[in-house]
Design an enzyme around this catalytic site. Sequence first.
Site, PDB file in Angstrom:
ATOM      1  N   LYS A   1      26.431 -47.051 -19.684  1.00 29.57           N
ATOM      2  CA  LYS A   1      25.213 -46.258 -19.506  1.00 29.57           C
ATOM      3  C   LYS A   1      25.541 -44.779 -19.654  1.00 29.57           C
ATOM      4  CE  LYS A   1      21.450 -45.271 -16.365  1.00 29.57           C
ATOM      5  NZ  LYS A   1      21.138 -45.322 -14.940  1.00 29.57           N
TER       6      LYS A   1
ATOM      7  N   TYR B   1      28.142 -43.351  -4.918  1.00 34.79           N
ATOM      8  CA  TYR B   1      26.983 -42.472  -4.976  1.00 34.79           C
ATOM      9  C   TYR B   1      26.442 -42.205  -3.582  1.00 34.79           C
ATOM     10  CZ  TYR B   1      22.340 -40.628  -5.762  1.00 34.79           C
ATOM     11  OH  TYR B   1      21.229 -39.837  -5.717  1.00 34.79           O
TER      12      TYR B   1
ATOM     13  N   ASP C   1      28.247 -40.557 -13.388  1.00 44.60           N
ATOM     14  CA  ASP C   1      27.627 -39.410 -14.054  1.00 44.60           C
ATOM     15  C   ASP C   1      27.289 -38.291 -13.074  1.00 44.60           C
ATOM     16  OD1 ASP C   1      25.652 -41.772 -13.514  1.00 44.60           O
ATOM     17  OD2 ASP C   1      24.427 -39.979 -13.367  1.00 44.60           O
TER      18      ASP C   1
HETATM   19  C1  B12 Z   1      22.179 -31.940  -9.667  1.00 47.10           C
HETATM   20  C2  B12 Z   1      20.825 -32.558  -9.410  1.00 47.10           C
HETATM   21  C3  B12 Z   1      20.767 -33.622  -8.536  1.00 47.10           C
HETATM   22  C4  B12 Z   1      21.972 -34.159  -7.801  1.00 47.10           C
HETATM   23  C5  B12 Z   1      22.202 -33.265  -6.561  1.00 47.10           C
HETATM   24  C6  B12 Z   1      23.632 -33.206  -6.150  1.00 47.10           C
HETATM   25  C7  B12 Z   1      23.810 -32.215  -5.106  1.00 47.10           C
HETATM   26  N1  B12 Z   1      24.702 -32.476  -4.212  1.00 47.10           N
HETATM   27  O1  B12 Z   1      23.172 -31.163  -5.088  1.00 47.10           O
HETATM   28  C8  B12 Z   1      21.525 -35.600  -7.468  1.00 47.10           C
HETATM   29  C9  B12 Z   1      21.952 -36.526  -8.580  1.00 47.10           C
HETATM   30  C10 B12 Z   1      22.006 -36.136  -6.157  1.00 47.10           C
HETATM   31  C11 B12 Z   1      20.025 -35.434  -7.507  1.00 47.10           C
HETATM   32  C12 B12 Z   1      19.158 -36.282  -6.909  1.00 47.10           C
HETATM   33  C13 B12 Z   1      17.782 -36.178  -6.954  1.00 47.10           C
HETATM   34  N2  B12 Z   1      17.073 -35.287  -7.681  1.00 47.10           N
HETATM   35 CO1  B12 Z   1      17.875 -33.848  -8.658  1.00 47.10          CO
HETATM   36  N3  B12 Z   1      18.476 -32.576  -9.853  1.00 47.10           N
HETATM   37  C14 B12 Z   1      19.676 -32.070 -10.072  1.00 47.10           C
HETATM   38  C15 B12 Z   1      19.612 -31.069 -11.227  1.00 47.10           C
HETATM   39  C16 B12 Z   1      20.070 -31.801 -12.451  1.00 47.10           C
HETATM   40  C17 B12 Z   1      20.430 -29.790 -11.112  1.00 47.10           C
HETATM   41  C18 B12 Z   1      20.235 -28.944  -9.864  1.00 47.10           C
HETATM   42  C19 B12 Z   1      21.400 -28.027  -9.762  1.00 47.10           C
HETATM   43  O2  B12 Z   1      22.415 -28.389  -9.214  1.00 47.10           O
HETATM   44  N4  B12 Z   1      21.322 -26.820 -10.367  1.00 47.10           N
HETATM   45  C20 B12 Z   1      22.413 -25.848 -10.408  1.00 47.10           C
HETATM   46  C21 B12 Z   1      22.314 -24.819  -9.269  1.00 47.10           C
HETATM   47  C22 B12 Z   1      23.513 -23.906  -9.288  1.00 47.10           C
HETATM   48  O3  B12 Z   1      21.150 -24.078  -9.482  1.00 47.10           O
HETATM   49  P1  B12 Z   1      20.089 -23.764  -8.310  1.00 47.10           P
HETATM   50  O4  B12 Z   1      19.924 -24.887  -7.424  1.00 47.10           O
HETATM   51  O5  B12 Z   1      18.886 -23.196  -8.950  1.00 47.10           O
HETATM   52  O6  B12 Z   1      20.804 -22.605  -7.470  1.00 47.10           O
HETATM   53  C23 B12 Z   1      20.909 -21.254  -7.877  1.00 47.10           C
HETATM   54  C24 B12 Z   1      19.728 -20.404  -7.494  1.00 47.10           C
HETATM   55  O7  B12 Z   1      18.489 -21.066  -7.477  1.00 47.10           O
HETATM   56  C25 B12 Z   1      20.093 -19.790  -6.197  1.00 47.10           C
HETATM   57  N5  B12 Z   1      19.882 -20.513  -4.954  1.00 47.10           N
HETATM   58  C26 B12 Z   1      19.650 -21.806  -4.708  1.00 47.10           C
HETATM   59  N6  B12 Z   1      19.540 -22.027  -3.405  1.00 47.10           N
HETATM   60  C27 B12 Z   1      19.704 -20.845  -2.791  1.00 47.10           C
HETATM   61  C28 B12 Z   1      19.655 -20.489  -1.456  1.00 47.10           C
HETATM   62  C29 B12 Z   1      19.810 -19.150  -1.116  1.00 47.10           C
HETATM   63  C30 B12 Z   1      19.729 -18.754   0.299  1.00 47.10           C
HETATM   64  C31 B12 Z   1      20.043 -18.182  -2.096  1.00 47.10           C
HETATM   65  C32 B12 Z   1      20.232 -16.823  -1.737  1.00 47.10           C
HETATM   66  C33 B12 Z   1      20.109 -18.551  -3.423  1.00 47.10           C
HETATM   67  C34 B12 Z   1      19.932 -19.867  -3.758  1.00 47.10           C
HETATM   68  O8  B12 Z   1      21.466 -19.578  -6.350  1.00 47.10           O
HETATM   69  C35 B12 Z   1      22.048 -20.651  -7.101  1.00 47.10           C
HETATM   70  C36 B12 Z   1      23.112 -20.077  -7.951  1.00 47.10           C
HETATM   71  O9  B12 Z   1      22.598 -19.140  -8.826  1.00 47.10           O
HETATM   72  C37 B12 Z   1      18.081 -30.742 -11.272  1.00 47.10           C
HETATM   73  C38 B12 Z   1      17.525 -30.415 -12.652  1.00 47.10           C
HETATM   74  C39 B12 Z   1      17.851 -29.016 -13.078  1.00 47.10           C
HETATM   75  N7  B12 Z   1      18.507 -28.867 -14.194  1.00 47.10           N
HETATM   76  O10 B12 Z   1      17.563 -28.063 -12.377  1.00 47.10           O
HETATM   77  C40 B12 Z   1      17.460 -32.024 -10.734  1.00 47.10           C
HETATM   78  C41 B12 Z   1      16.140 -31.963  -9.962  1.00 47.10           C
HETATM   79  C42 B12 Z   1      16.155 -30.749  -9.070  1.00 47.10           C
HETATM   80  N8  B12 Z   1      16.171 -33.197  -9.172  1.00 47.10           N
HETATM   81  C43 B12 Z   1      14.996 -33.750  -9.039  1.00 47.10           C
HETATM   82  C44 B12 Z   1      14.743 -34.971  -8.361  1.00 47.10           C
HETATM   83  C45 B12 Z   1      13.321 -35.468  -8.437  1.00 47.10           C
HETATM   84  C46 B12 Z   1      15.755 -35.639  -7.684  1.00 47.10           C
HETATM   85  C47 B12 Z   1      15.575 -36.942  -6.913  1.00 47.10           C
HETATM   86  C48 B12 Z   1      14.420 -36.893  -5.971  1.00 47.10           C
HETATM   87  C49 B12 Z   1      15.456 -38.097  -7.929  1.00 47.10           C
HETATM   88  C50 B12 Z   1      15.339 -39.419  -7.261  1.00 47.10           C
HETATM   89  N9  B12 Z   1      14.119 -39.799  -6.941  1.00 47.10           N
HETATM   90  O11 B12 Z   1      16.323 -40.057  -7.076  1.00 47.10           O
HETATM   91  C51 B12 Z   1      16.917 -37.138  -6.218  1.00 47.10           C
HETATM   92  C52 B12 Z   1      16.792 -36.922  -4.755  1.00 47.10           C
HETATM   93  C53 B12 Z   1      17.426 -35.700  -4.232  1.00 47.10           C
HETATM   94  C54 B12 Z   1      16.968 -35.206  -2.907  1.00 47.10           C
HETATM   95  N10 B12 Z   1      16.788 -35.976  -1.894  1.00 47.10           N
HETATM   96  O12 B12 Z   1      16.760 -34.039  -2.822  1.00 47.10           O
HETATM   97  C55 B12 Z   1      13.931 -32.970  -9.766  1.00 47.10           C
HETATM   98  C56 B12 Z   1      13.068 -32.152  -8.836  1.00 47.10           C
HETATM   99  C57 B12 Z   1      11.629 -32.127  -9.315  1.00 47.10           C
HETATM  100  C58 B12 Z   1      10.904 -31.091  -8.582  1.00 47.10           C
HETATM  101  N11 B12 Z   1      10.488 -30.048  -9.277  1.00 47.10           N
HETATM  102  O13 B12 Z   1      10.723 -31.192  -7.401  1.00 47.10           O
HETATM  103  C59 B12 Z   1      14.788 -32.134 -10.761  1.00 47.10           C
HETATM  104  C60 B12 Z   1      14.153 -30.808 -11.198  1.00 47.10           C
HETATM  105  C61 B12 Z   1      15.027 -33.055 -11.973  1.00 47.10           C
HETATM  106  C62 B12 Z   1      13.762 -33.541 -12.628  1.00 47.10           C
HETATM  107  N12 B12 Z   1      13.282 -32.883 -13.654  1.00 47.10           N
HETATM  108  O14 B12 Z   1      13.181 -34.517 -12.200  1.00 47.10           O
HETATM  109  N13 B12 Z   1      19.664 -34.354  -8.239  1.00 47.10           N
HETATM  110  C1  LIG Z   2      24.173 -44.878  -8.663  1.00 48.27           C
HETATM  111  C2  LIG Z   2      22.926 -44.255  -8.179  1.00 48.27           C
HETATM  112  N1  LIG Z   2      22.256 -44.788  -7.173  1.00 48.27           N
HETATM  113  C3  LIG Z   2      21.124 -44.237  -6.688  1.00 48.27           C
HETATM  114  C4  LIG Z   2      20.595 -43.106  -7.226  1.00 48.27           C
HETATM  115  C5  LIG Z   2      19.338 -42.531  -6.675  1.00 48.27           C
HETATM  116  O1  LIG Z   2      19.326 -42.711  -5.333  1.00 48.27           O
HETATM  117  P1  LIG Z   2      18.281 -42.069  -4.327  1.00 48.27           P
HETATM  118  O2  LIG Z   2      17.104 -42.924  -4.374  1.00 48.27           O
HETATM  119  O3  LIG Z   2      19.059 -42.064  -3.136  1.00 48.27           O
HETATM  120  O4  LIG Z   2      17.994 -40.695  -4.824  1.00 48.27           O
HETATM  121  C6  LIG Z   2      21.244 -42.510  -8.288  1.00 48.27           C
HETATM  122  C7  LIG Z   2      20.661 -41.313  -8.874  1.00 48.27           C
HETATM  123  O5  LIG Z   2      21.142 -40.642  -9.656  1.00 48.27           O
HETATM  124  C8  LIG Z   2      22.446 -43.102  -8.769  1.00 48.27           C
HETATM  125  O6  LIG Z   2      23.101 -42.546  -9.770  1.00 48.27           O
END
Ligand code: B12
Ligand SMILES: Cc1ncc(COP(=O)(O)O)c(C=O)c1O
Lengths: 517, 517, 256, 256
Positions: free
Chosen positions: B369, B262, B297
């Site tokens: 899980k 991760y 996951d």
């Molecule tokens: C995948 C995901 C993750 C992954 C990210 C993996 C990665 N490499 O990106 C992982 C598991 C790492 C993660 C972690 C976290 N996440 Co997260 N995550 C998500 C999730 C499930 C999906 C986001 C996503 O990928 N959407 C799909 C893409 C394709 O959609 P999109 O981003 O909207 O992009 C589209 C458009 O918006 C646009 N677009 C986007 N960017 C740009 C830029 C430009 C220039 C243009 C033109 C267009 C454009 O085009 C895209 C395509 O159409 C969301 C929930 C959700 N369903 O939205 C939560 C979510 C965003 N995460 C959240 C949180 C809180 C976190 C964490 C902080 C949780 C934690 N404390 O550990 C961490 C920390 C992440 C950090 N430091 O930022 C919250 C945010 C809450 C908020 N409103 O601020 C959400 C909403 C989940 C929740 N309900 O709590 N997450």
């Molecule tokens: C295995 C694991 N570790 C850590 C995290 C969260 O880590 P961080 O606090 O870096 O967002 C996740 C979140 O999905 C996880 O799946």
Amino acid sequence: MHPLPIETAVVDECRALAADISGGVQRFIDAHTTVSIERTVLRAYGVDGADADGVPLVNTCVDRYLAAGGLGHGIAWWLGRALARGAANPQEAAEVLAYGSEVDDGSVGATREELLAALAPYTDAALERLDRARDKRLADRTRLGTGPTPWKYVIVATGNIYDDADQARAAAQAGADIIAVIRSTAQSLIDYVPYGATTEGFGGTWATQENFKIVRQALDDEQERLGRYLMQVNYSSGLCMPEIAYLGAVERLDMLLNDAMYGILFRDINPRRTLCDQYFSRRVIARAGIIINPGEDNYLTTADAVDSAHTVIASQFINEAFAKRAGLPDEQMGLGHAFEIDKSIEDSLLMEIAQAQLVRQIFPRHPIKWMPATKHKSGDIFWSHRVDGLYDLVGVATEQSIELLGMMTESIHTPLLQDRFAAIKGADYVFNAARHLSDEIIWNPEGRVVARARQVLDEARVLLREVQKEGMFSAIARGAFADVKRPENGGRGLGGVVEKSTAYVNPILQALEADHV
Amino acid sequence: MHPLPIETAVVDECRALAADISGGVQRFIDAHTTVSIERTVLRAYGVDGADADGVPLVNTCVDRYLAAGGLGHGIAWWLGRALARGAANPQEAAEVLAYGSEVDDGSVGATREELLAALAPYTDAALERLDRARDKRLADRTRLGTGPTPWKYVIVATGNIYDDADQARAAAQAGADIIAVIRSTAQSLIDYVPYGATTEGFGGTWATQENFKIVRQALDDEQERLGRYLMQVNYSSGLCMPEIAYLGAVERLDMLLNDAMYGILFRDINPRRTLCDQYFSRRVIARAGIIINPGEDNYLTTADAVDSAHTVIASQFINEAFAKRAGLPDEQMGLGHAFEIDKSIEDSLLMEIAQAQLVRQIFPRHPIKWMPATKHKSGDIFWSHRVDGLYDLVGVATEQSIELLGMMTESIHTPLLQDRFAAIKGADYVFNAARHLSDEIIWNPEGRVVARARQVLDEARVLLREVQKEGMFSAIARGAFADVKRPENGGRGLGGVVEKSTAYVNPILQALEADHV
Amino acid sequence: MSDVPPHKRPPELIRAYGDRKDDGRIQLSFTLPVATSGRAKEAARRFAETLGLKNILVATMEKAGTNFSFFVVYANADVQLDYSAIVVPEVTVPEWGFKEINHLVHEQIGRKVVVVGACTGSDAHTVGIDAILNMKGYAGDKGLEAYPWFDAYNLGAQVDNVALLARARELNADAVLVSQIMTQRDLHIENSQQLIELARKSGQRDLLFLLGGPRIDHKLARELGYDAGFGPGTKPSQVASYIVDVLIKRRPQAER
Amino acid sequence: MSDVPPHKRPPELIRAYGDRKDDGRIQLSFTLPVATSGRAKEAARRFAETLGLKNILVATMEKAGTNFSFFVVYANADVQLDYSAIVVPEVTVPEWGFKEINHLVHEQIGRKVVVVGACTGSDAHTVGIDAILNMKGYAGDKGLEAYPWFDAYNLGAQVDNVALLARARELNADAVLVSQIMTQRDLHIENSQQLIELARKSGQRDLLFLLGGPRIDHKLARELGYDAGFGPGTKPSQVASYIVDVLIKRRPQAER
Ligand code: B12
Ligand SMILES: Cc1ncc(COP(=O)(O)O)c(C=O)c1O
Ligand code: B12
Ligand SMILES: Cc1ncc(COP(=O)(O)O)c(C=O)c1O
């Protein structure tokens, strides 16, 4: 679908018992007519309109000859005589019967042969009207096609037919296949069909011919846009069952709620009256190509869904037997059942699956109508929406045909536009995500689901044996169904039942019975 | 549960390949230590506190000896020498190491034997502290018992530890079994553990020893009221993996998110660094009786859940192999997977079932899980809640152990109190209504579910063969997992990796490794 | 039964609790009759704004029909209530069981209590009144028909108000039990009020009048002129206890 | 791209549509920090009343915790909006495809378009920016890396604003693409605004700045100082079209 291992011999015995049970009632039916049957005959002959007080002409006619003691001959007898006496057409003839200075006492005038001859061209026209409506439906349906099953069935119930039409369109746009306009509270208890377009109702909208037309027009229009045939439903059970069936038939309704048992148990309508009405209405429905929906699902709203599951099955066998006697093919028998088990019971889903699969298997060609949870819903719309999700899953997994979508606001109000939208979207997700789930599952032959299905079927057989012994009327009177007791002579509408005289004439029924005996 | 007909030979081969893959990495691990491992050693010896800038004493110590090139001997080496030189206890010794006028250059002073002897009582005390925490947990758990599986796991993430504690209590009152406090955004990237109770965080709350304690106290209190043992979870993956594991262990956490993969893939942490950290942290965790949750996951949030399903399985085999090497019994390996297939795909549910059942079968004793849909959720909370309903159903039908409940507001915000309530109530309904569903279903051996499970397992084997050939570091570098590429020398934290000298001393690790080799 | 009179309590200010204490976060959903578009979304935002909400997030806009858009909105409500100032009348029902109730009637009233119940007006939902009156009862709690010291008459569905009062007179009833389930267009309000008016006119208002149904609470029932109101989940024994309690209290002082 | 200026349209009054046209029926849910009770239910009613709602039905009160009650409420909102007066800026994006875009760059710009994108601040959600920039693209629509006439640089997650601008200068970029997913405590607002301020200071504001994310729309992006905003479901080809269109329009008159 992998069938549950149940004994076909039990199913066969149930069917035989039900045939017997319905046979007893049929003898009564064949010997009687009712005011609403006779009014339907008039409507079939094209008699229309209402007086200034809103009393339909057909009612005035029939009530007059009922009072005069002439209804045993059939209203057609008197209508034919009026025609033979020179009335230009049935409408004019009916006006004579209704408002003429004297009641025909049968003493002088046309003979049986003459009056039948006078009716003949109108009898043909009446059947042609039914056939034209059926053919038009068939043509539209073939041209546009329908969505995959389970068909998504939703209700609209604003009370205002124009809002209903708007909501029907919106529902169709959101993906509904079938739109039912719910009737205004207690319409089933009034002994006439209201007239014209209506804009005020309670918990539903009046069922009138004009209202049927308005919704059908909206759907005709919308279905061309969507490229998918849209089905319309209304309610015929009640004191006007045959009339509404007829109006529904000419207005091209696709399904009709149609069930004497519903009227008896839930509306306290006299059993004799409504069983006669049901027979005639189903003859019309059979010819019109409409699907009926009986109301066995309702049993589980008053009786307990676990303890009384078998009463639903038993009643379905009986309803099937009645439908057969009215010439309905299996494909038009939309037998109903429901997802009504108390949601707090452990393994409730297993019991629901057992019942749904059992019904599906016993009635394989029938367009089974599957009803959602209603009684055990709550004002917690999120929880309710989740319940509906599992319901949808069981629906697709057990290959139900017509699915009335559950509403998250079931325990609160008749559905808002957004409730319907959420239900349709939710069902689309479930149906698609689980499209072929029914092919995947083989039910553990030693498991709870199979055991439950067997138990319910066995209990249904026991009940059918009892009903066969005591007779249908007596069974209803002692509360065999839905925990509700209705004596043969009680309830509303008994006064409208009349013994047929030996002279009884009903060319419409005769023609319909010729279809399929 | 009726097993899917898959070949055990394939499973065995996968396991053998994974053992091999992890073996390669283990050689690297055994030869290296990291700043965070060494800080953990200090913490185990009871070193605590932070300076006025919030820099923990353990960091100052370790950084000083890293800069001086002495970390290859292990910080215990220097600590032991300070003790031997007369420091009253490890805390004082650490203060000498951190702030003493001179850095110990090793030229004069205690010998290896002497310093080890000086450490010995503290080593025993360190392990005793772990054991006491484990025993207390076990006693509470045995006394109070836990709810039936799937255990309902919910997250709280207010940023304010006191709100978190309130919400944790409310969740428990509503029926949650497990409470996870999500960490503040990007805490995993900071190379120290913050100190004290915190009230501001972003999308989560800081993981600190004090915060762990506050939540555990709330749960300790609440569980007595509810008569049900309540479990607490936090996150250890990241640059402080071993330290947080240790703090979690002494604060009686029940589960820890713990996964080098991760950190590598989703936080761009250096692979060498975090794999070393993971090993040590898991040794602590094994002794503490904590369940780990790796993060497979997450792969499906960046890669496609249909195409990349096998990468999850392959990675689980590898994670299992790593966990075994760290002495973790199967019962502590909470391997993770997720319901992440695009909800608009036909038969998506069948594929989800296949995957869930496959994981369950391959890892039968593991507390699996199961993670909900996240990526394909939408702002339409009603629809999302329905998705979670099917997810819950698959969870109970395939006997998952730990179920992170889906939130209807997943795509909107971290859960509100009411979102959690709705999720728990919804899961309770589904779990209860489908309690024994898993006993009922035999999957059609010719069907889509079985075919999909076989295909995914086969693809996992192919991938494992490739990884075994090229080696783990190279596979990660070319994007074999989660579509993310991470070179062996890239990412954060590589500077904190140090080759062990031949003199390397780490009595804590030595003791832990003695548990299980 | 006595409605607790409002009295001074220390102020207790409450707000909606979303993510954190007092943040005021709430959820809304509604439909606007316009096609989905950027403008529609802005209209949804302004809709919430007009309600005085802050920090508005239109979480989704869904096409509910060609010309209908459905919205889910989260926003902060700047609403603060003094909970201590909220006082509502609640029915006081003694916690008596089947045996105790019968015993009390026997001992203290000395004759059977007569109750007559119905689902009135056009309402045909009998399940609720059946649950209270019929032998079977509700949730394992026996119905009033099962009480040896009660004479319970269940007139069933769609009973006319005039007929109900006539029957009550005929049976010399102590209490009239009315069930109202249909609430569409405030059907229940009109219909229940009418009964009380009729009872006043016919000089029967001294009977006990109980109103029940899923949307009934004691407060509403009192406003409509009833003695007591019973909502979802009511058990027959509660109703019996209430009636017996009032009848005993109402007896002339001498008899006690 | 030009924001349509507000102009006169015939008034078009809209209300929420529940069961019937203009009935204003809406749904709410919220939590109050009090134990479930008759008083709590009344508090919920008053909560809705304070928001100016009418005909309030507290459809359920649920025990969300010992001291928390969750409510679902239906009520009528007396809110009427003139839809014709609602005008929102929307991005004008030509509907060009992959081939057409490359062709236009080749013909009319004559050199590769350089874009640099990142998920900035503490935000690590790269899926969105990856969808726009990476080869693979989104929903079958290729990402900008796949365009022969684009040079696309994806800096990934948690990129510092200063670093992003430095890299843009280094690469001589035409456009800067910023992704913001985290919105908790308005993280995205602060962080995006800061970038524009920094760009102004460093003299780079003449570059094209695009903001994207699930809670971004064009209106918000404009308010934050960006040239355009892109929300959920954005396809890479739309972004490419927008950039190319603006670059062509911006060329000095002579060149055209
Ligand atoms: C995948 C995901 C993750 C992954 C990210 C993996 C990665 N490499 O990106 C992982 C598991 C790492 C993660 C972690 C976290 N996440 Co997260 N995550 C998500 C999730 C499930 C999906 C986001 C996503 O990928 N959407 C799909 C893409 C394709 O959609 P999109 O981003 O909207 O992009 C589209 C458009 O918006 C646009 N677009 C986007 N960017 C740009 C830029 C430009 C220039 C243009 C033109 C267009 C454009 O085009 C895209 C395509 O159409 C969301 C929930 C959700 N369903 O939205 C939560 C979510 C965003 N995460 C959240 C949180 C809180 C976190 C964490 C902080 C949780 C934690 N404390 O550990 C961490 C920390 C992440 C950090 N430091 O930022 C919250 C945010 C809450 C908020 N409103 O601020 C959400 C909403 C989940 C929740 N309900 O709590 N997450
Ligand atoms: C295995 C694991 N570790 C850590 C995290 C969260 O880590 P961080 O606090 O870096 O967002 C996740 C979140 O999905 C996880 O799946
Ligand atoms: C069962 C049912 C039916 C059955 C009724 C069978 C029967 N014999 O009762 C049938 C199928 C016949 C039916 C028909 C209709 N129904 Co209906 N029905 C329901 C349903 C699903 C359940 C009601 C129920 O039985 N609840 C269980 C009982 C035990 O609960 P209860 O009534 O609240 O009673 C408890 C307490 O309230 C209290 N109590 C109740 N009465 C009294 C009285 C006293 C004195 C006391 C002390 C206590 C007390 O004690 C009881 C036990 O705790 C509800 C939806 C729902 N989930 O609530 C719709 C519902 C009530 N029906 C509705 C409608 C619109 C209709 C129809 C008009 C539809 C139509 N157009 O055809 C018809 C017409 C009926 C009519 N004329 O009244 C609407 C009403 C909308 C509204 N707010 O007004 C509902 C809400 C469904 C909906 N969402 O549209 N219905
Ligand atoms: C078979 C049948 N007929 C009719 C109705 C409705 O009839 P009414 O209009 O009398 O409420 C129902 C309602 O559930 C039904 O199931």
